[in-house]
Design an enzyme around this catalytic site. Structure first.
Site, PDB file in Angstrom:
ATOM      1  N   ASP A   5       0.581  -1.416  -0.207  1.00  0.00           N
ATOM      2  CA  ASP A   5       0.372  -0.497   0.325  1.00  0.00           C
ATOM      3  C   ASP A   5       1.292   1.299   0.028  1.00  0.00           C
ATOM      4  O   ASP A   5       0.207   2.475  -0.418  1.00  0.00           O
ATOM      5  CB  ASP A   5      -1.062  -0.123   1.269  1.00  0.00           C
ATOM      6  CG  ASP A   5      -2.281   1.219   1.048  1.00  0.00           C
ATOM      7  OD1 ASP A   5      -1.855   0.888  -0.105  1.00  0.00           O
ATOM      8  OD2 ASP A   5      -2.311   1.531   1.780  1.00  0.00           O
ATOM      9  N   HIS A  43       2.634   3.728   7.274  1.00  0.00           N
ATOM     10  CA  HIS A  43       2.106   4.507   5.708  1.00  0.00           C
ATOM     11  C   HIS A  43       1.092   5.942   5.824  1.00  0.00           C
ATOM     12  O   HIS A  43       1.077   6.291   4.777  1.00  0.00           O
ATOM     13  CB  HIS A  43       1.741   4.128   4.830  1.00  0.00           C
ATOM     14  CG  HIS A  43       1.352   2.678   4.768  1.00  0.00           C
ATOM     15  ND1 HIS A  43       0.938   0.912   4.984  1.00  0.00           N
ATOM     16  CD2 HIS A  43      -0.529   2.200   3.816  1.00  0.00           C
ATOM     17  CE1 HIS A  43       0.440   0.854   4.691  1.00  0.00           C
ATOM     18  NE2 HIS A  43      -0.824   1.347   4.576  1.00  0.00           N
TER      19      HIS A  43
HETATM   20 ZN    ZN Z   1      -2.954   1.110   3.804  1.00  0.00          ZN
END
Ligand code: ZN
Ligand code: NAG
Ligand code: NAG
Length: 994
Positions: A169, A418
């Protein structure tokens, strides 16, 4: 009762199949060499905070924001695995797993251990979180990975050691991250998001999978990492999502009007065939899961069982597609077994765009205050770690309470996520990240106090003034006499400029050796008063230069003098204007021994920088500008937001054409104050003896009353012939060359002339020509670019009115603590030098930025730590300073009986004539505070002995013959090559006497 009965049956099943299986590559299902093998990877992606806080996600609180409860995912998946040995699941985020584990019964733990031992539950990545790659510093990446991997190692042993790194991601990928993963022993790396043009190009060329050569200094294959781009982000193919959160049809294979087997099988075979066109082997992968899926795992598994059954049944009718439950490591194993030669990648995956006007380059800067707090927290954690080792158990149990570094380490682990340091979480989640860090600071303050009392021999009332950047510190404001301890975490001597808020006008400052120290008192600026609002009441700042020994501290004593008496500092007066000829004429400039900075008398803007040692002068004009954030238009609805930077025009507006200036000139520091507007100011500082210029900027609240979102930059314009090139660091380590409107591996169609040229700057950015280099060091991660030749810019703050439609669902409108917009203050350090000698300076200075000395304020007069013990004004834990190119990256308690030491060569190959040479150090003779009894070299994450590291071997188009054999460790002669980090676990014995 019913539940435990069901579990009992399931455990029985696990035991039944338990005997033969093994974990790792041996546990992989058999594939069919003459068929296309489709590896189904059941997985869940569990953000360590994003739309909800970590706790809200774990427990499933606030399902009105997002339906997600991690505890239920693991609760639900484990029985599915126990019931059927063919099923597989991977888990990634140890911050969640460790928490779940802590809540399980011994019976459940035993069952899970068995699943892990058989490879049915596999950990991939295995850090505390899945960290961001654009805004993180390598020091914290190594720490957060080590934290998660350590838990897995302790809990599951060798079967808990992940073979595959999994960053499905993060919004772009740094080269340094790949290098670190390689050094942590991973065999391969899978990514979810790369630029859409890059992806199309790779699909066409079948270059979705490559060997990433992730270091320009480390000898291959040390930093080589096999890297695969996943076909569909991390989601399942369209129409094949069988989570309770999806609305795709289940497979109906009964006699019913709803029977859809035929059409789904046909569809699936089509998807598989199309996908295989982009990959080189007869193996492809499908990620069967997504964000917080598998809360009701039965739905997924029941449908995948049917999919496998019906698709594989077609083999009897001539189909050559074989579907199986698999894991990333089993897929990787097949790729490795294919014995192919892979192409080599040497650049990185920044910036990431998912459309022509959708560059994810805003988050390089988003939430600048959190980004700074995170970086500062790493600094504090390293100090805490070191003192925990140096003082031994007296750091953990002492007069200030019982505490450890663990809370801050975990909070930092979370902050690397993140959506955390990236600045892409909702506001309430961001507040929670800051709160976790703050609790960690509290715990480490106890550790540090305990340690300093023990080492220093005096039970002082240690104070940590965390508002010094805005001149607030109750002790120094009020006390007539106090001490400041300057703890230096670097393994070499440092000089540090100290600024303390005070109310007197004359002070004496005394060094540990009793010598008086030149000091000056200057008024607290109006800029600072504006940020303080009504906090703090100092009218002045006391400024002096202190020094601290390697890995140790110095205590300076400060006394207020009666204001009429002859000031101490005046006795020591060095006559600037005499020693530096010409100074008196430069009414619009400041200078010290090394540098001269000139301002345009008409505009008040910086005009020229001169390096007096090297006789370089460079015209440099610097100003603040803002880009008008796009709100989307008729053609393209994309707005600038937390992730995406989209200015609505390429030319930014200057905040002002001219600034009001005033100057403060003392013997210790000279400052020019520039007032750009009511919400933007800067102080240009030159400290005596320092070879850099400090620009302290204060931005905010960014006004939005005109209805315009603003993205504020500082820009330096020079006449350097830069040929479209500029240079940025990768996570604070190696430097990458960037070229405007260019990508190294495909023909770029540039659609965003500004946002498409932004890159992450973690610690520095520079431009240069053949001779001269202008370097800017940052105190946190920021986005930066060179949008025209000779120009260099950094985005410092952004305030936006619209959401950018990437999920966070909030405009980036940080309120700050007064709810009228966040004010951010930071520093840029400017170096002007020859291109060939710049590295020598920026490497050392960047190191001193992220591992800055920690100030501890002490009222004085505390009782001795032990009866009769004398207090120690100066202390060093090293026998001697390490060579300046060697960094003590880690000194931390690892297990109750072992410590972790990381030594790092902090220069790149060829970067500096002197400092890029290999260095040999003697680890056995390094520390004064303890003796090393046993020592073991480990991989970078410390979860495997270095001698046991056997990574899969990949053949590449640029093949390298050298496969270094494990060196026999001689701890008295540790050789470090450029950019090498070596990791050691040691058992130590404290020297008696501290
Ligand atoms: Zn994520
Ligand atoms: C690849 O090489 C290994 C070792 O030489 C061998 O066992 C294997 O069969 C080879 N695989 C293929 C697909 O050729
Ligand atoms: C700290 O730990 C020590 C030793 O384990 C124990 O005796 C003491 O009661 C603890 N103090 C506090 C405040 O918890």
């Amino acid at each position: 009762m019913g539940v435990s009965l069901a579990l009992g049956l399931l455990f029985g099943a696990a035991a039944l199949y338990g005997g033969a299986a093994a974990c790792g590559y041996q546990s992989c299902s058999v594939t069919k060499p003459n068929m296309l093998n489709v590896h189904l990877i059941p997985h869940t992606h569990d953000d360590v905070g994003w739309l909800k806080t970590v706790d809200q996600y774990f427990f499933g609180v606030r399902n009105d924001i997002q339906h997600a409860g991690v505890q239920y995912i693991l609760d639900s998946v484990i029985p599915q695995l126990l019931a059927d040995p063919s099923k597989r699941f991977i888990y990634v985020e140890v911050a969640f797993f460790a928490r779940w584990w802590g809540l399980q019964t011994e019976a459940m733990r035993q069952a899970v251990r068995q699943l892990v031992a058989e490879g049915r539950l596999e950990f991939v990545n295995g850090g505390w979180c899945m960290n961001d790659e654009a805004a993180v510093h390598y020091s914290s990446v190594i720490d957060q990975m080590s934290l998660g991997l350590h838990f897995l190692q302790e809990t599951f042993g060798e079967c808990g050691r992940p073979r595959v790194a999994w960053h499905i991601d993060p919004f772009g990928h740094s080269r340094e991250q790949a290098s670190l993963f390689a050094q942590m022993g991973y065999d391969g790396f899978f990514l979810g998001r790369i630029d859409y043009q890059d992806k199309a190009h790779r699909e066409a060329l079948r270059e979705m999978e490559q060997l990433w050569r992730a270091s320009g200094s480390l000898e291959p294959p040390v930093a080589d990492l096999f890297t695969g781009v996943l076909p569909n982000g991390y989601n399942p193919p369209m129409s094949l999502c069988w989570d309770q959160s999806c609305s795709d049809d289940p497979i109906v294979d009964e006699d019913s009007d709803e029977n859809n087997v035929q059409s789904l099988v046909t569809y699936f075979l089509g998807v598989a065939a199309a996908q295989s066109k982009h990959y080189r082997t007869n193996h492809i992968v499908m990620t069967m899961g997504s964000d917080f899926q598998y809360e009701n795992a039965q739905l997924w598994y029941k449908n995948m069982d049917k999919l496998i059954k019906h698709v594989n049944a077609q083999q009897l009718r001539g189909s050559h597609v074989h579907v199986l439950y698999s894991t990333p490591s089993c897929y990787l194993w097949e790729l490795n077994q294919a014995n192919m030669s892979w192409s080599v990648k040497q650049d990185d995956f920044f910036p990431y765009a998912d459309g022509p006007h959708q560059f994810w380059t805003g988050y390089f800067t988003s939430r600048p205050a959190l980004k700074r707090y995170e970086r500062l927290s790493n600094n504090f954690l390293q100090v805490c770690n070191q003192l925990e080792v140096l003082a031994g158990t007296r750091a953990n149990v002492g007069p200030y309470g019982n505490s450890s570094s663990s809370e801050l380490r975990k909070a930092m682990g979370v902050a690397q996520h993140h959506d955390a340091v990236s600045g892409t979480a909702k506001q309430h989640v961001t507040n929670d990240y800051a709160k976790q860090l703050s609790s960690g600071w509290d715990a480490c303050q106890v550790v540090i106090s305990n340690a300093l009392a023990s080492i220093g021999g005096s039970k002082e009332n240690f104070m940590f003034c965390t508002y010094l950047n805005i001149s607030i510190c109750p002790l120094t404001e009020a006390a007539n006499k106090f001490m400041v301890m300057i703890y230096n975490p670097l393994p070499r001597h440092v000089n540090q400029n100290i600024r303390l808020p005070v109310n007197g006008s004359h002070y004496s400052v005394t060094a540990p050796d009793g010598q008086p120290v030149l000091n000056e008192v200057i008024p607290v600026s109006t800029f600072t008063r504006c940020v303080q609002r009504n906090r703090g009441n100092a009218i002045n700042e006391l400024v002096f230069q202190a020094s601290a020994p390697p890995l140790g501290y110095s205590s300076y004593t400060i006394s207020k003098l009666p204001s009429k008496s002859l000031a101490h500092s005046k006795l020591l007066k060095r006559l600037y204007d005499q020693t530096l000829p010409g100074m008196q004429h430069l009414s619009w400039g400041i200078q010290n021994e090394h540098l001269r900075v000139l301002f345009d008398p008409k505009t008040g803007l910086l005009k020229e920088i001169q390096n007096l040692d090297k006789s370089i002068s460079l015209p440099v004009s610097q100003n603040f500008f803002w880009y008008n954030a796009s709100i989307g238009n008729d053609d393209i609805s994309q707005a600038s937001g937390a992730y995406i930077f989209r200015p609505n025009a390429s030319e930014p507006f200057p905040i002002t054409e001219g600034v009001r200036l005033y100057k403060v000139k003392t013997q210790v520091v000279q400052e020019v104050y520039q007032n750009f507007s009511s919400w933007c100011s800067q102080v240009v500082r030159l400290y005596a003896g320092q070879p850099y210029i400090e620009l302290e900027w204060t931005i905010g609240p960014i006004p939005i009353g005109d209805g315009l979102g603003k993205e504020v930059i500082t820009r330096f314009d020079t006449n350097l012939q830069t040929d479209g090139r500029f240079y940025t660091d990768s996570n604070g380590r190696e430097i990458l060359e960037r070229r405007r409107d260019y990508r190294a591996t495909w023909n770029l169609s540039q659609t965003e002339p500004v946002a498409g040229n932004y890159y992450p700057v973690n610690s520095r950015i520079y431009i240069k020509d053949q001779k001269v280099q202008l370097t800017v060091l940052t105190d946190r991660s920021q986005g930066g670019s060179s949008t025209a030749d000779g120009s260099l810019e950094l985005m410092v703050h952004r305030r936006l009115l619209y959401d950018d439609n990437r999920g966070v669902g909030e405009p980036l409108l940080e309120p700050g603590i007064y709810h009228d917009g966040l004010v951010v203050r930071g520093r840029h350090l400017i170096l002007l030098d020859t291109a060939e000698s710049s590295a020598e300076q920026h490497r050392l200075l960047a190191q001193q930025e992220f591992m800055a000395p920690q100030l501890v304020l002490v009222p004085g007069g505390g009782p001795p730590y032990q009866p009769g013990q004398r207090s120690l004004k100066q202390f060093s834990a090293l026998r001697q300073a390490l060579p300046s190119n060697i960094h003590l990256l880690t000194l931390a308690q690892w297990e109750p009986d072992s410590i972790l030491i990381r030594l790092e060569h902090q220069f790149e190959r060829g970067e500096s004539a002197n400092s890029s040479m290999p260095v040999t150090v003697n680890l056995m003779n390094m520390f004064l505070s303890f003796n090393i009894i046993t020592i073991q070299e480990m991989n970078l994450a410390a979860n495997q002995k270095r001698e046991d590291m056997r990574r899969l071997i990949w053949q590449s188009d640029a093949d390298v013959a050298s496969h270094r054999s494990a060196r026999k460790l001689d701890p008295t002669r540790i050789v470090l090559q450029p950019m090498e980090i070596r990791t050691f676990l040691a058992q130590i014995q404290q020297e008696s006497g501290i």
